[in-house]
Write an enzyme that holds these catalytic residues in place. Structure first.
Site, PDB file in Angstrom:
ATOM      1  N   GLY A 204       0.820  -1.204   0.000  1.00  0.00           N
ATOM      2  CA  GLY A 204       0.000   0.000   0.000  1.00  0.00           C
ATOM      3  C   GLY A 204       0.850   1.248   0.000  1.00  0.00           C
ATOM      4  O   GLY A 204       2.077   1.173   0.164  1.00  0.00           O
ATOM      5  N   PRO A 206       2.565   4.879   1.226  1.00  0.00           N
ATOM      6  CA  PRO A 206       3.239   5.180   2.493  1.00  0.00           C
ATOM      7  C   PRO A 206       2.268   5.739   3.533  1.00  0.00           C
ATOM      8  O   PRO A 206       1.290   6.396   3.169  1.00  0.00           O
ATOM      9  CB  PRO A 206       4.246   6.272   2.118  1.00  0.00           C
ATOM     10  CG  PRO A 206       4.306   6.304   0.636  1.00  0.00           C
ATOM     11  CD  PRO A 206       3.049   5.726   0.117  1.00  0.00           C
ATOM     12  N   GLY A 207       2.554   5.439   4.778  1.00  0.00           N
ATOM     13  CA  GLY A 207       1.810   6.051   5.878  1.00  0.00           C
ATOM     14  C   GLY A 207       0.424   5.482   6.131  1.00  0.00           C
ATOM     15  O   GLY A 207      -0.378   6.093   6.823  1.00  0.00           O
ATOM     16  N   VAL A 208       0.121   4.291   5.581  1.00  0.00           N
ATOM     17  CA  VAL A 208      -1.209   3.728   5.823  1.00  0.00           C
ATOM     18  C   VAL A 208      -1.200   2.700   6.950  1.00  0.00           C
ATOM     19  O   VAL A 208      -2.223   2.067   7.228  1.00  0.00           O
ATOM     20  CB  VAL A 208      -1.825   3.110   4.546  1.00  0.00           C
ATOM     21  CG1 VAL A 208      -2.186   4.188   3.554  1.00  0.00           C
ATOM     22  CG2 VAL A 208      -0.898   2.089   3.929  1.00  0.00           C
ATOM     23  N   GLY A 209      -0.064   2.498   7.604  1.00  0.00           N
ATOM     24  CA  GLY A 209      -0.044   1.655   8.797  1.00  0.00           C
ATOM     25  C   GLY A 209       0.567   0.283   8.608  1.00  0.00           C
ATOM     26  O   GLY A 209       0.391  -0.588   9.464  1.00  0.00           O
ATOM     27  N   SER A 527      -5.025   2.339 -18.643  1.00  0.00           N
ATOM     28  CA  SER A 527      -6.286   2.956 -18.231  1.00  0.00           C
ATOM     29  C   SER A 527      -6.380   4.443 -18.560  1.00  0.00           C
ATOM     30  O   SER A 527      -7.426   5.052 -18.411  1.00  0.00           O
ATOM     31  CB  SER A 527      -6.515   2.736 -16.734  1.00  0.00           C
ATOM     32  OG  SER A 527      -5.634   3.530 -16.005  1.00  0.00           O
ATOM     33  N   LYS A 570      -8.292   5.542  -7.313  1.00  0.00           N
ATOM     34  CA  LYS A 570      -8.460   6.583  -8.330  1.00  0.00           C
ATOM     35  C   LYS A 570      -9.552   7.564  -7.921  1.00  0.00           C
ATOM     36  O   LYS A 570      -9.395   8.778  -8.056  1.00  0.00           O
ATOM     37  CB  LYS A 570      -8.804   5.937  -9.673  1.00  0.00           C
ATOM     38  CG  LYS A 570      -7.621   5.211 -10.284  1.00  0.00           C
ATOM     39  CD  LYS A 570      -8.000   4.520 -11.563  1.00  0.00           C
ATOM     40  CE  LYS A 570      -6.752   3.970 -12.241  1.00  0.00           C
ATOM     41  NZ  LYS A 570      -7.080   3.136 -13.388  1.00  0.00           N
TER      42      LYS A 570
HETATM   43  P1  ADP Z   1       3.660   2.636   6.495  1.00  0.00           P
HETATM   44  O1  ADP Z   1       4.499   1.547   7.061  1.00  0.00           O
HETATM   45  O2  ADP Z   1       2.444   2.117   5.771  1.00  0.00           O
HETATM   46  O3  ADP Z   1       4.401   3.612   5.656  1.00  0.00           O
HETATM   47  P2  ADP Z   1       3.368   3.436   9.244  1.00  0.00           P
HETATM   48  O4  ADP Z   1       2.997   2.114   9.808  1.00  0.00           O
HETATM   49  O5  ADP Z   1       4.744   3.911   9.466  1.00  0.00           O
HETATM   50  O6  ADP Z   1       3.045   3.483   7.694  1.00  0.00           O
HETATM   51  O7  ADP Z   1       2.312   4.498   9.774  1.00  0.00           O
HETATM   52  C1  ADP Z   1       2.576   5.868   9.927  1.00  0.00           C
HETATM   53  C2  ADP Z   1       1.903   6.389  11.163  1.00  0.00           C
HETATM   54  O8  ADP Z   1       0.494   6.390  10.992  1.00  0.00           O
HETATM   55  C3  ADP Z   1       2.183   5.542  12.383  1.00  0.00           C
HETATM   56  O9  ADP Z   1       2.416   6.381  13.459  1.00  0.00           O
HETATM   57  C4  ADP Z   1       0.910   4.751  12.576  1.00  0.00           C
HETATM   58  O10 ADP Z   1       0.699   4.453  13.921  1.00  0.00           O
HETATM   59  C5  ADP Z   1      -0.154   5.674  12.039  1.00  0.00           C
HETATM   60  N1  ADP Z   1      -1.260   4.915  11.463  1.00  0.00           N
HETATM   61  C6  ADP Z   1      -1.350   4.442  10.191  1.00  0.00           C
HETATM   62  N2  ADP Z   1      -2.500   3.773   9.996  1.00  0.00           N
HETATM   63  C7  ADP Z   1      -3.166   3.809  11.172  1.00  0.00           C
HETATM   64  C8  ADP Z   1      -4.438   3.283  11.627  1.00  0.00           C
HETATM   65  N3  ADP Z   1      -5.229   2.583  10.814  1.00  0.00           N
HETATM   66  N4  ADP Z   1      -4.786   3.514  12.895  1.00  0.00           N
HETATM   67  C9  ADP Z   1      -3.972   4.214  13.715  1.00  0.00           C
HETATM   68  N5  ADP Z   1      -2.795   4.739  13.373  1.00  0.00           N
HETATM   69  C10 ADP Z   1      -2.382   4.548  12.122  1.00  0.00           C
END
Ligand code: ADP
Length: 625
Positions: A204, A206-209, A527, A570
């Site tokens: 996924g 970046p920054g989605v957990g 697409s 999208k």
């Molecule tokens: P990734 O590895 O996908 O790039 P991270 O795991 O480093 O992203 O997440 C970035 C920040 O966002 C972290 O501090 C994380 O705890 C927070 N975060 C992301 N998704 C969620 C979620 N669904 N619920 C709570 N916090 C989240």
């Protein structure tokens, strides 16, 4: 030689000298056979000169040997003194001899026999060379690695599905499908701990957990967590170590991670597996396969340790922004688990439930110190952190908390986070796409693409210009991949084939230039076909394209619109860019019930099965604002 000194007769002198010289029989014979005194004395002189140079040479060698022996003795003496001093210090401190300590450490019955035998042989080497010699230092380092590697140590905890579910839910908002997939994997693991399960690969933007969910899995399982960063790794030695013959050799990152974890079955995050180097110099993917393949990883052999280590019970989780860039060799071993972008509503909810408590805690604020208004949060989410993930949002919230902390310190009461405060606290507005795509222009249509950063609106520009040669030609620029170039060719043929319906009187006679801006970013996929058709038709007819609409769909030579992937990403990009509507292939209609309601309310979706319907929807439509 005193006898020679007193001789006055040259004849006698010759005999005396010849008698005392250390000559071999044939040489003595040649002296005896010399004709006359003069010749005999000359022969003797030559022999004396030779003997003299032999003697000098011997002396030089002897002196050199003596010097070397003296140096060795000095070094040995100094080492002995060093050893004695160290021993005395150890005695004062009550510490043990390191070799002795190592010997005891390897008596541990839990160690595999192979490890113990290897260690004993190495300790014998160490005793021979002494721990302070260069060889001793490398043997000592090796023995320490053997000692600290958790050969048979495992984190043991009964798997408790309820606890796992609770921890995952507490730490993470949403992510229902992902959590379910993780739970399924753990359920199999609890029924058959030795089952060779596939390796989950969190995919996924970046920054989605992805990383933090993997951490939560480790916590839920009660196992240590180690992260092995694979971004930019080119050399397989970084994965499986260097042989000990190599100067400065070390184990690879996997063994380093296992040692850091202290057990053989930690949760190991293989971070950014799609960024692993593949320039043909090393084979890190091949080395990783040895780590992940259940038929090999029961006895994984790091080249430095050179002893089998059981990795089969480690819980591997990989992360990637896109699966396409993951080396093919690893695809069989990885089970992709998709993380999707969050909608603005989800990000607002997540901010309230998870992110705000976290950043407030980190800034030492109490709940009464700060009031988060809805409109303030909305502005932060939509205008200052529109990215698909929440990393930027967390940073913005932390910046607001710092402002609140200053307020508190200055005794100015609770800090109210409204729109004005967000503007003051968050600085530069990001707003990347909002303003660039929503004007009606001739020859410009909005396409939708999904990259590793999530979905994005990509304007496609077309210009028709005087032909530069005798015949017109098609020029494609903007770092387009092979598939996108082909869809541009198809789109052009299609548009030329419907010239009559477009109401263009003359055949195409000008050069056609199709360009996708931000040429540094590679773009590919079929697409964008529908948007290219719209931009071409607009350039040729002179009718502007509705700039508040984005189009997605693969177009055939006959104008049929085929379904596309990544619809949710999208459409979220359409919403982020502040556009009004999206033209989407009819064949994607079945996915709509799974889309978030807030998204369906925010944008209008127009389904088309033929490119002409799309052109009707976006070409020259009079704007109702
Ligand atoms: P990734 O590895 O996908 O790039 P991270 O795991 O480093 O992203 O997440 C970035 C920040 O966002 C972290 O501090 C994380 O705890 C927070 N975060 C992301 N998704 C969620 C979620 N669904 N619920 C709570 N916090 C989240």
């Amino acid at each position: 030689m005193a006898a020679a000194a007193v001789q006055e007769s040259p004849v006698k002198l010759g005999w005396v000298v010849a008698h005392h010289l250390p000559l071999r029989a044939p040489e003595k014979q040649s002296v005896l056979e010399a004709d006359g005194v003069e010749e005999r004395l000359e022969a003797l002189l030559r022999l004396i000169a030779r003997e003299q140079s032999v003697l000098e040479c011997r002396t030089r060698i002897r002196q050199a040997v003596q010097r070397e022996v003296a140096e060795h003795q000095r070094e040995a003496l100094l080492r002995e003194q060093l050893r004695a001093i160290q021993e005395q210090i150890r005695e004062i401190q009550g510490a043990k001899d390191p070799v002795e300590e190592l010997r005891e450490a390897f008596e541990n019955p839990e160690l595999p026999d192979q490890v113990r035998r290897r260690a004993q042989a190495e300790i014998a080497r160490l005793e021979h060379s002494g721990p302070f010699s260069p060889e001793g230092a490398s043997v000592l380092a090796y023995l320490e690695w053997l000692r600290d590697t958790p050969w048979r140590r495992f984190a043991e905890r009964q798997l408790d599905p309820e606890r796992v579910r609770r921890v995952l839910d507490e730490r993470h908002f949403g992510l229902g499908q992902v959590k379910r997939r993780v739970m399924e994997q753990l359920a199999v693991l609890s029924l058959r701990p030795d089952a060779p399960g596939p390796v989950l690969c969190f995919v996924g933007p970046p920054g989605v957990g992805k990383t933090s969910l993997a951490q939560a899995v480790a916590e839920a399982l009660g196992r240590p967590f180690v992260s092995v960063s694979l971004g930019g790794v080119r050399d397989d030695a970084e994965i499986r170590g260097h042989r000990r013959t190599y100067v400065g050799s070390m184990p690879g990152r996997i063994v380093q991670g296992i040692r850091q974890a202290g057990v053989c079955n930690p949760v190991v995050l293989l971070d950014e597996i799609d960024k692993i180097g593949s320039d043909g110099r090393g084979d890190p993917a091949g080395a990783l396969l040895e780590v992940l393949d259940p038929s090999q990883n029961r006895a994984f052999r790091d080249l430095y340790l050179d002893l089998p280590l059981d990795l089969s019970r480690a819980f591997f989780i990989a992360t990637a922004n896109t699966l396409e860039r993951v080396p093919r060799a690893l695809w069989d071993r990885l089970e992709p688990v998709e993380f999707q972008s969050y909608t603005p509503e989800e990000r607002m909810e997540m901010a309230r439930s998870h992110l705000i408590p976290k950043v407030m805690g980190a800034s030492g604020l109490e709940p009464e110190d700060i009031v988060w208004t809805d409109e303030g949060l909305r502005s932060a989410v939509l205008e200052f952190a529109p990215e698909p993930g929440v990393r930027a949002l967390s940073r913005r919230l932390a910046a607001l908390c710092r402002l609140a902390a200053l307020y508190k310190l200055e005794g100015r009461g609770p800090f109210r986070v409204d729109e004005a405060a967000v503007r003051a606290g968050c600085g530069e507005q990001t707003e990347p796409e909002r303003h660039r795509a929503d004007r009606d222009l001739v020859g410009v249509a909005n396409a939708l693409v999904v990259s590793e950063l999530g979905g994005a609106v990509l304007p496609i520009e077309v210009s028709l210009v005087e032909p530069s040669g005798p015949a017109w030609e098609l020029v494609l620029t903007g770092n387009l991949g092979a598939v996108m170039r082909e869809s541009a060719l198809t789109a052009l043929t299609y548009v030329r084939s419907i010239r009559g319906e477009l109401g263009v009187p003359t055949p195409l006679g000008q050069d056609v230039h199709v360009h996708a801006p931000e040429g540094a970013i590679p773009k590919d996929g079929p697409s964008a076909g529908l948007a290219i058709v719209a931009a071409l038709a607009s350039a040729w007819t002179g009718k502007p394209v509705d700039g508040r609409v984005a189009l997605t769909g693969e177009v055939t030579l006959r104008g049929r619109v085929l379904p596309v992937g990544g619809l949710r990403e999208k459409l979220l990009a359409v919403q982020r860019a502040g556009l009004r509507a999206a033209v989407v292939p009819e064949a994607n209609r079945s996915e709509v019930p799974r889309l978030p309601n807030s998204l369906l309310q925010a944008i209008e979706i127009r389904f088309v099965s033929d490119a002409k319907e799309a052109l009707q929807a976006v070409l020259g439509a009079s704007r109702k604002t």
